[in-house]
Design a protein around this motif. Structure first.
Motif, mmCIF file in Angstrom:
data_model
loop_
_atom_site.group_PDB
_atom_site.id
_atom_site.type_symbol
_atom_site.label_atom_id
_atom_site.label_comp_id
_atom_site.label_asym_id
_atom_site.label_seq_id
_atom_site.Cartn_x
_atom_site.Cartn_y
_atom_site.Cartn_z
ATOM 1 N N LYS A 1 0.820 -1.211 0.000
ATOM 2 C CA LYS A 1 0.000 0.000 0.000
ATOM 3 C C LYS A 1 0.858 1.267 0.000
ATOM 4 O O LYS A 1 0.399 2.322 -0.445
ATOM 5 C CB LYS A 1 -0.934 -0.014 1.219
ATOM 6 N N GLU A 2 2.067 1.161 0.498
ATOM 7 C CA GLU A 2 2.971 2.304 0.438
ATOM 8 C C GLU A 2 3.608 2.450 -0.942
ATOM 9 O O GLU A 2 3.901 3.562 -1.385
ATOM 10 C CB GLU A 2 4.066 2.157 1.498
ATOM 11 N N LEU A 3 3.816 1.334 -1.615
ATOM 12 C CA LEU A 3 4.453 1.372 -2.934
ATOM 13 C C LEU A 3 3.492 1.805 -4.034
ATOM 14 O O LEU A 3 3.910 2.457 -5.008
ATOM 15 C CB LEU A 3 5.012 -0.014 -3.281
ATOM 16 N N LEU A 4 2.221 1.471 -3.898
ATOM 17 C CA LEU A 4 1.261 1.744 -4.958
ATOM 18 C C LEU A 4 1.168 3.223 -5.315
ATOM 19 O O LEU A 4 1.188 3.578 -6.505
ATOM 20 C CB LEU A 4 -0.109 1.177 -4.564
ATOM 21 N N PRO A 5 1.071 4.146 -4.353
ATOM 22 C CA PRO A 5 1.021 5.569 -4.727
ATOM 23 C C PRO A 5 2.270 6.044 -5.456
ATOM 24 O O PRO A 5 2.182 6.925 -6.330
ATOM 25 C CB PRO A 5 0.860 6.282 -3.378
ATOM 26 N N GLU A 6 3.422 5.481 -5.143
ATOM 27 C CA GLU A 6 4.649 5.877 -5.825
ATOM 28 C C GLU A 6 4.609 5.480 -7.294
ATOM 29 O O GLU A 6 5.042 6.245 -8.163
ATOM 30 C CB GLU A 6 5.853 5.241 -5.135
ATOM 31 N N ILE A 7 4.096 4.289 -7.579
ATOM 32 C CA ILE A 7 3.991 3.857 -8.971
ATOM 33 C C ILE A 7 2.968 4.713 -9.718
ATOM 34 O O ILE A 7 3.182 5.107 -10.877
ATOM 35 C CB ILE A 7 3.614 2.371 -9.037
ATOM 36 N N GLN A 8 1.868 5.018 -9.075
ATOM 37 C CA GLN A 8 0.874 5.879 -9.711
ATOM 38 C C GLN A 8 1.434 7.273 -9.992
ATOM 39 O O GLN A 8 1.091 7.903 -10.994
ATOM 40 C CB GLN A 8 -0.370 5.955 -8.822
ATOM 41 N N GLU A 9 2.305 7.743 -9.133
ATOM 42 C CA GLU A 9 2.950 9.029 -9.376
ATOM 43 C C GLU A 9 3.889 8.951 -10.577
ATOM 44 O O GLU A 9 3.978 9.898 -11.374
ATOM 45 C CB GLU A 9 3.735 9.454 -8.133
ATOM 46 N N LYS A 10 4.576 7.821 -10.738
ATOM 47 C CA LYS A 10 5.414 7.624 -11.914
ATOM 48 C C LYS A 10 4.576 7.671 -13.189
ATOM 49 O O LYS A 10 4.989 8.254 -14.207
ATOM 50 C CB LYS A 10 6.127 6.269 -11.826
#
Length: 395
Positions: free
Chosen positions: A317-326
């Motif tokens: 759940k912490e990694l998902l927003p980072e990928i969406q930001e990419k």
């Protein structure tokens, strides 16, 4: 980081296991020490290109890659001596304050005896006149000796500094180059035995391709990185489930390599695939019955005593927003490129209307072959962020 203790284990298998444990906690110096000895022992026993050496070469290559990243400062916060430098600066400041106080006390003492010195000036004038003649004769010799003493010393210091810098740079290059050589050797061995090694050997081969892609990423050969990582992805799709996080990691790495190569469309595709897999994985882990039957959960539970479903859920759940930001970044870059190309091909007049009335749409054949200069400013800041070691999706 503390100095690496001397490895006293005699078994190559134990050395390999010890090196993997060091690698898991990112102690790359200790990992390379153990794995190098394991590779040496296996090569002496079975031969340099024996099947038994492939896995050791793979882990040794990964440790060298991590060490190269650490020494080049990509990981950040892992360079030994940073805190010590700060402590030394503080100590130097304190010593400087103490010295200034001592100088102040000396100055006060000098003022106290100043009156006595003035009384003796008359008597010392005669002695000074006699000393001046002797000093004038000796000054050229002393100054020449001083220059002869200082110049060689300063030259040696400069040469020593240059040699230290060169050695450090050579170490960085050697670690990355050696990592590629070990991983390439592991890959060639694994490819020869892949037909007889089963899924375990194919999984190692996929890991070798992925690690080679990461080495290419570090050396900024992005097209080669994409090819190696795509080879890894093809094997992983045959071995693992559709929502396996290892597949998500590979999609993310391919997206990163494409973004650095300015292949924005491909980068968006792979980043979206990684995000979709993570979302599916989160849904599986949030379902207790599905999580209990999941093969990956069973594997991690048996292999890692610190693993828990709750911990993996939190991480994903912490990694998902980072990928969406990419994904959003790549879409912004793509839109900016299209806008700049349109402005280049269809310049507007003073009324805001296109001066080329016959050009209504952007034809692929009309696009310039090199548009990197159009997004140079924005890509420069992006590359500095994306070349830093990304958070690994795989534990």
């Amino acid at each position: 980081m503390a100095d690496v203790p001397e490895v006293t284990t005699s078994s190559a298998e134990e050395l390999l296991a010890l090196g993997r444990r060091h690698l898991a906690v990112r102690d790359y110096h200790a990992a390379t020490e153990s794995l190098a000895k394991a590779c040496e022992m296996l090569a002496k026993t079975h031969g340099d290109i024996a099947d038994e050496c492939a896995e050791a070469y793979l882990w040794y290559g990964k440790a060298l890659l991590g060490l190269s990243r650490e020494e080049s400062g990509v990981l950040g916060g892992g360079i030994p001596g940073d805190n010590e430098d700060d402590d030394n600066d503080d100590e130097n400041n304190e010593n400087g304050d103490e010295e200034s106080k001592e100088q102040g006390e000396v100055a006060n003492d000098d003022n106290a005896v100043e009156s006595k010195e003035q009384a003796e000036i008359a008597n010392e004038e005669v002695k000074k006149n006699e000393a001046e003649s002797t000093t004038k004769e000796e000054e050229p010799t002393s100054s020449t000796a001083k220059e002869s003493n200082e110049k060689p010393g300063s030259s040696n210091d400069d040469q020593n500094d240059d040699s230290v810098v060169n050695l450090e740079n050579e170490d960085d290059v050697d670690n990355l180059q050696l990592a590629w050589e070990m991983l390439e050797l592991s890959r060639s061995i694994l490819e020869k035995r892949v037909a007889d090694s089963g899924n375990a050997g194919r999984a190692l081969l996929a890991d070798a391709h992925l690690a080679l892609g990461e080495v290419a990423l570090e050396s900024e050969t992005y097209d080669k990185a994409v090819l190696d990582m795509v080879s890894c992805l093809e094997i992983q799709k045959e071995l693992y489930g559709s929502d396996d996080r290892r597949i998500a990691e590979t999609h993310y790495q391919i997206g990163l390599a494409n973004s650095l190569a300015s292949n924005f469309e491909d980068a968006i595709t792979h980043f979206k695939n990684a995000a979709n897999i993570l979302e599916s994985r989160i849904k599986t882990l949030e379902n207790p019955s599905a999580a209990a039957e999941d093969a990956t959960v069973k594997k991690f539970t048996n292999a890692d005593p610190f693993y828990s479903v709750e911990g993996e859920l939190k991480e994903l759940k912490e990694l998902l927003p980072e990928i969406q930001e990419k994904i959003q970044d790549m879409m912004d870059y793509k839109a900016e490129v299209i806008k700049r190309v349109r402005e280049t091909l269809c310049p507007t007049n003073g009324n805001g209307q296109s001066s080329s009335a016959g050009v209504n749409k952007l034809e692929p054949k009309s696009a310039p072959s090199d548009i990197s200069h159009l997004i140079k400013r924005k890509r420069k800041s992006s590359e500095s962020e994306e070349t830093s070691a990304p958070k690994r999706i795989n534990t």
